[in-house]
Design an enzyme around this catalytic site. Structure first.
Site, PDB file in Angstrom:
ATOM      1  N   GLU A 196      40.159  40.857  36.624  1.00 24.87           N
ATOM      2  CA  GLU A 196      40.752  39.916  35.527  1.00 24.87           C
ATOM      3  C   GLU A 196      39.763  39.234  34.719  1.00 24.87           C
ATOM      4  O   GLU A 196      39.074  38.263  35.383  1.00 24.87           O
ATOM      5  CB  GLU A 196      41.650  39.017  36.376  1.00 24.87           C
ATOM      6  CG  GLU A 196      42.879  39.531  37.292  1.00 24.87           C
ATOM      7  CD  GLU A 196      43.799  40.564  36.354  1.00 24.87           C
ATOM      8  OE1 GLU A 196      43.727  40.563  35.036  1.00 24.87           O
ATOM      9  OE2 GLU A 196      44.543  41.269  36.765  1.00 24.87           O
ATOM     10  N   LEU A 197      39.465  39.560  33.477  1.00 28.79           N
ATOM     11  CA  LEU A 197      38.399  39.431  32.911  1.00 28.79           C
ATOM     12  C   LEU A 197      38.755  38.421  31.746  1.00 28.79           C
ATOM     13  O   LEU A 197      39.676  37.366  31.911  1.00 28.79           O
ATOM     14  CB  LEU A 197      37.319  40.321  32.183  1.00 28.79           C
ATOM     15  CG  LEU A 197      37.302  41.452  33.510  1.00 28.79           C
ATOM     16  CD1 LEU A 197      36.447  42.606  32.986  1.00 28.79           C
ATOM     17  CD2 LEU A 197      36.279  40.673  34.731  1.00 28.79           C
TER      18      LEU A 197
END
Length: 467
Positions: free
Chosen positions: A214-215
């Site tokens: 999850e960037l």
């Protein structure tokens, strides 16, 4: 590095426990979820105080709204639906294999690793933990060194609520995080920057550990030609300034019709002063997490100004390095090669980009890496449908910001450089499960017709199969 041997020992005990108790029943999973819920519910005031101290100032109301509430809501959703998610599912069986039966059996993966960032340390711990526990896994959590008070408190609370082979917290610096990411987890979820995500994925690859990343990225907010303009400005400002912009899905830049730029600046300034009067002393405005991050944002503004961009303050307050309080600013006419248009901003700095047509705005978005979030404000269904068809993003909220992340039935995750994989709700259960395919052969079946010797009977059967 004193924690590293302990880390390996904790992981070994968890793996042994997960292999011994391969598929825990619902009562065990529900008990773990209830203990997690009780931990958050009972200690949320102390948690909010610790987070505020780590930031220098973050209002407890913001922590309650943005972290405690969605954490509890996610656990409640898992408790409400988890038993049903666990059920063996019927699957279609191919015509030629009837009367055999097919099914999918959800099973825990084993030991899940969770690497948590500093910006929402409670929610981005509890959210993945909820998915891991409802799926029947054990979990190890690496908390951020940028939130030392929260990290120490949460480690104590977990130790008091869970056995070491159920949930354990690891604290330490970047070197500890690198060692943590290299453990042979059955699944690893990392939330953080795209740059660090590369390192995490490389570490996990050595063990062929599947990862959910999850960037971040540059999430656009598009004000369409038929938007309720004042509403759009307010919701963009609110979404941008919660947590002082230190939100992975915060609007990163605004696209709006070229004749509306000055109107946007005026409306945004009115909105900021209404939401945060006397911002320099307003306790509702969050500080920047560290001197390094504060300096980065100031440098970003200075670099944009030096490159010819307009810097439009949205309040009369001045930056305060000691309190790490950075008043919000708009950037206009920003060259595309400056830091503010190349990197995720992660602070109260908002570039404004104008367009002549909606297709031009779409082209601007599509010329850049896929964003984690996209926000569109427009009252016409055809415009909304057109933008939705022509853009790709990790998640979308229409006529508001941020709220798609709070929907437990919507999977949350990025796409391309903004991440891979999803979680939340049933999507989280499935991310942390193996949906084991099982085929049951019937007592009376035609499998004997498809075996050597390959004579005329086999040739006739094959002709039927390949027709």
């Amino acid at each position: 590095m004193r924690e590293v041997p302990a880390m390996s020992s904790v992981f070994g005990a968890m793996r042994a426990a997960s292999r011994h108790d391969q598929t825990p029943p619902w009562d065990v999973r529900a008990d773990r979820l209830r203990r997690l819920r009780q931990l958050v519910k009972t200690h949320h005031d102390a948690i909010a105080a610790a987070i505020s101290a780590d930031f220098t100032n973050r209002p407890p109301q913001e922590t309650a709204l943005l972290e405690v509430f969605p954490s509890l809501a996610g656990i409640d959703d898992a408790l409400r639906h988890g038993r049903r998610w666990m059920r063996v599912r019927r699957a279609r069986t191919g015509l030629w294999f009837l009367p055999g039966r097919s099914r999918l059996m959800p099973q825990p993966l084993g030991v899940v690793g969770v690497v948590v960032p500093w910006n929402y340390p409670l929610y981005l711990t509890v959210g993945p933990l909820t998915g891991a526990l409802v799926a029947g896994n054990r979990a190890m959590v690496k908390l951020s060194e940028y939130t030392p008070r929260f990290s120490a408190l949460f480690a104590q609370l977990v130790q008091a609520s869970f056995a070491p082979d159920e949930v354990s917290v690891i604290n330490g610096d970047a070197e500890v995080a690198a060692t943590f990411s290299a453990l042979p987890f059955d699944h690893l979820l990392f939330t953080g920057s795209t740059n660090v995500g590369h390192h995490v994925m490389r570490a996990a690859a050595a063990n062929l550990t599947p990862v959910t990343l999850e960037l971040g990225g540059k999430s656009p907010a598009i004000i369409g030609p038929h938007a309720d303009f004042d509403h759009a400005v307010e919701r963009i400002v609110v979404g941008k300034l919660l947590n002082a912009g230190q939100t992975c899905i915060a609007p990163d830049y605004v696209l709006l019709p070229e004749d509306q730029r000055d109107r946007f600046a005026e409306a945004a300034r009115r909105c900021v002063n209404r939401l945060y009067p006397d911002l320099a002393r307003n306790p509702d405005y969050t500080s920047i997490i560290s001197p390094r991050h504060f300096g980065r944002l100031v440098s970003m503004i200075d670099a944009a100004r030096a490159a010819g961009a307009g810097v439009v303050p949205l309040t009369d307050a001045m930056p305060d390095a000691d309190a790490r309080r950075l008043p919000p600013v708009l950037l206009t006419d920003v060259p595309g090669d400056v830091m503010a248009m190349q990197e995720e901003i992660f602070g109260p700095v908002l570039p404004v980009v104008t367009y002549r047509t909606v297709d031009e705005a779409i082209g601007f978005v599509n010329a850049r890496p896929r964003p984690l979030a996209l926000y569109l404000f427009d009252r016409r269904r055809d415009v909304v449908d057109h933008v939705m068809r022509q853009t790709v993003a990790g998640g979308v909220t229409i006529n508001d910001t941020l709220f798609h992340i709070a929907q437990d039935d919507l999977p949350f995750g990025g796409v391309g450089p903004s991440g891979m994989g999803v979680y939340h709700g049933r999507a989280g259960f499935e991310t942390f499960s193996k949906l084991k395919p099982v085929f049951h052969q019937a007592g009376l079946n035609g499998a004997g017709l498809l075996r050597p010797p390959y004579g005329k009977r086999f040739a006739s059967m094959l002709k039927l199969l390949l027709r």
